[in-house]
Design an enzyme around this catalytic site. Structure first.
Site, mmCIF file in Angstrom:
data_model
loop_
_atom_site.group_PDB
_atom_site.id
_atom_site.type_symbol
_atom_site.label_atom_id
_atom_site.label_comp_id
_atom_site.label_asym_id
_atom_site.label_seq_id
_atom_site.Cartn_x
_atom_site.Cartn_y
_atom_site.Cartn_z
ATOM 1 N N LYS A 28 0.828 -1.196 0.000
ATOM 2 C CA LYS A 28 0.000 0.000 0.000
ATOM 3 C C LYS A 28 0.871 1.258 0.000
ATOM 4 O O LYS A 28 1.913 1.304 0.657
ATOM 5 C CB LYS A 28 -0.917 -0.016 1.230
ATOM 6 C CG LYS A 28 -1.962 1.088 1.278
ATOM 7 C CD LYS A 28 -2.865 0.874 2.488
ATOM 8 C CE LYS A 28 -3.911 1.971 2.599
ATOM 9 N NZ LYS A 28 -4.800 1.761 3.777
ATOM 10 N N SER A 104 -9.178 2.802 2.414
ATOM 11 C CA SER A 104 -8.103 3.333 1.604
ATOM 12 C C SER A 104 -7.239 2.266 0.947
ATOM 13 O O SER A 104 -6.382 2.584 0.121
ATOM 14 C CB SER A 104 -7.219 4.252 2.461
ATOM 15 O OG SER A 104 -6.707 3.554 3.579
ATOM 16 N N SER A 128 -10.326 0.581 6.709
ATOM 17 C CA SER A 128 -9.671 0.685 5.403
ATOM 18 C C SER A 128 -9.140 -0.620 4.841
ATOM 19 O O SER A 128 -8.703 -0.656 3.692
ATOM 20 C CB SER A 128 -8.521 1.699 5.478
ATOM 21 O OG SER A 128 -9.033 3.010 5.551
#
Length: 439
Positions: A28, A104, A128
């Site tokens: 990520k 996210s 997320s």
């Protein structure tokens, strides 16, 4: 699909070792340092940031044998449940390219759902990992606070609410990954009880008869749509068929206080990060390099007093005690993961509605997710349901602090009873322009 935003120069060992030897991994684009690689957090402001060394978690991934492929797309500063940033562009849901994959960890969940990789690293500060897992039809576990390390250069995100782990296709991969990465780091500010046994062993263990508290009503003006309520209800019936006891009950959380506290802490953390970086780089007006709503987050963070910040932390502490009492009565907390199926692009990222409405949409999208971040308790989204139109709907299960083993055992039981591997998105639209493919 725009899930990948930065490709690494892969240095593959001639003979990789470890439980995941040679397995490709996507990282990520926020919070996890990889030596010599960009870490932009989805923002033009951080476009030139290069990590000088591996973080502890990256080192553990390497020791496990993973081969790092690159960074996945995130919303700016990871402050959204949709991955529609200006800097890296829109990430699309593999099941419907006009819908969000969530955020996210949106890029990572999209990549796993599309079959690009079996595992994508992620993090969860309000949902997320779980929200993208729900929208993309994959498995997502948020471990207990500090089960996975976040240092050494970075502290625990958002006053302990941020927790790193991953989205995966299988419960097995999630459990074995947690075995490879979990454990204390030097100087950790928090502690979590050690697991009773390896998480991989929990896959073969029956969880026993569990007391499950079911929640079907969203708090504080939010509302679960029919598909999400149906998904949670069907999951409750499946649990009863498996021998568990289910009743309608929920913890007595201060949801409005938690909504205020999360915003206060997240805004302060974001402002501290931006202003510290701006001072170090001699940037007088960092807000000019941010998206409109992100800039409002920074302005809010700058205005928070020490008294308000301490009050917000105390709300988190109260949430921990409330959840602790709840898990003396129940073993599992069951609810929809999100309030809606994956929204169409432009709903959760709509600058025209202003900061307050934007935050309300964010908060109401997964109203029972942040309590597990505030309390530090583990929670997972399990892909147990699909709509008549073929969209995945996740179901959330939570457990007491430190009890990931129980969640893994239950998830494996659910996976055996209602497997999801045969469900794959039709990716023919990727060969043609999106507008043409969805017209």
């Amino acid at each position: 699909m725009n899930f990948l935003v930065h490709r690494f120069e892969c240095d593959v060992p001639a003979s990789p070792t470890g439980p995941f030897a040679g397995v490709p991994l996507l990282i990520k684009d926020t919070a996890m340092a990889v030596a010599g690689e960009k870490l932009t957090s989805g923002s033009q402001f951080h476009a030139d940031v290069i990590s000088g060394s591996d973080g502890t978690l990256a080192k553990r991934y390497r020791e496990a044998g993973f081969v790092f492929l690159g960074r996945t797309n995130v919303p700016e500063l990871a402050l959204s449940f949709t991955t529609e940033g200006d800097f890296h562009g829109i990430a699309r849901n593999p099941w419907d390219p006009e819908r969000t994959p969530g955020g996210s960890t949106g890029g990572g969940a999209a990549a796993v759902a599309a079959g690009v990789v079996p595992i994508a690293q992620g993090s969860d500060g309000a949902g997320s990992i779980r929200v993208p897992a729900a929208h993309c039809g994959v498995f997502g576990l948020k471990p207990s606070r500090i089960r996975n390390p976040s240092g050494p250069a970075m502290g625990v995100g958002n006053a302990g609410m941020g927790t790193p782990h991953a989205v995966t296709r299988s419960v097995r991969d999630c459990a074995r990954l947690l075995d490879a990465t979990s454990g204390p780091d030097i100087g950790d500010a928090y502690a979590v009880p050690p697991p009773a046994r390896p998480y991989a062993d929990e896959i073969e263990r029956e969880p026993g008869q569990l007391r499950i508290g079911l929640v079907l009503e969203a708090p504080d003006g939010a509302e679960y749509d029919d598909d999400c309520r149906v998904a949670a209800t069907a999951a409750a019936r499946l649990c009863e068929d498996l021998g568990h006891a289910v009743e309608l009950i929920e913890p007595e959380l201060d949801h409005s206080g938690l909504k205020w506290a999360w915003r206060t802490i997240a805004a302060t953390s974001a402002a501290r990060g931006i202003d510290k970086a701006a001072a170090a780089r001699g940037i007088d007006d960092p807000l000019s390099q941010l998206e409109p709503v992100t800039a409002e987050w920074i302005r809010l963070g700058r205005s928070v007093s020490g008294i308000d910040y301490l009050g917000a932390v105390q709300v988190l502490e109260a949430s921990s005690r409330t959840m602790g009492r709840f898990f003396e009565r129940c073993d599992i907390f069951l609810s929809p993961t999100t309030a809606q199926v994956a929204p169409r692009l432009g709903f959760l990222r709509d600058d025209s509605v202003g900061f307050e409405q934007s935050y309300n949409r964010f908060w109401n999208h997964a109203p029972h997710a942040p309590a597990f971040n505030a309390s530090g308790c583990p929670a997972m989204s399990v892909p147990l349901h699909w709509t008549e139109g073929g969209l995945p709907v996740g179901v959330q299960f939570g457990a007491a602090f430190g009890n990931e083993g129980l969640l893994v055992s239950l998830a494996a039981q659910l996976e055996r009873a209602k497997p999801w591997f045969h469900r794959r998105p039709d990716l023919k639209w990727m060969a043609t322009p999106v507008a043409e493919a969805t017209s």
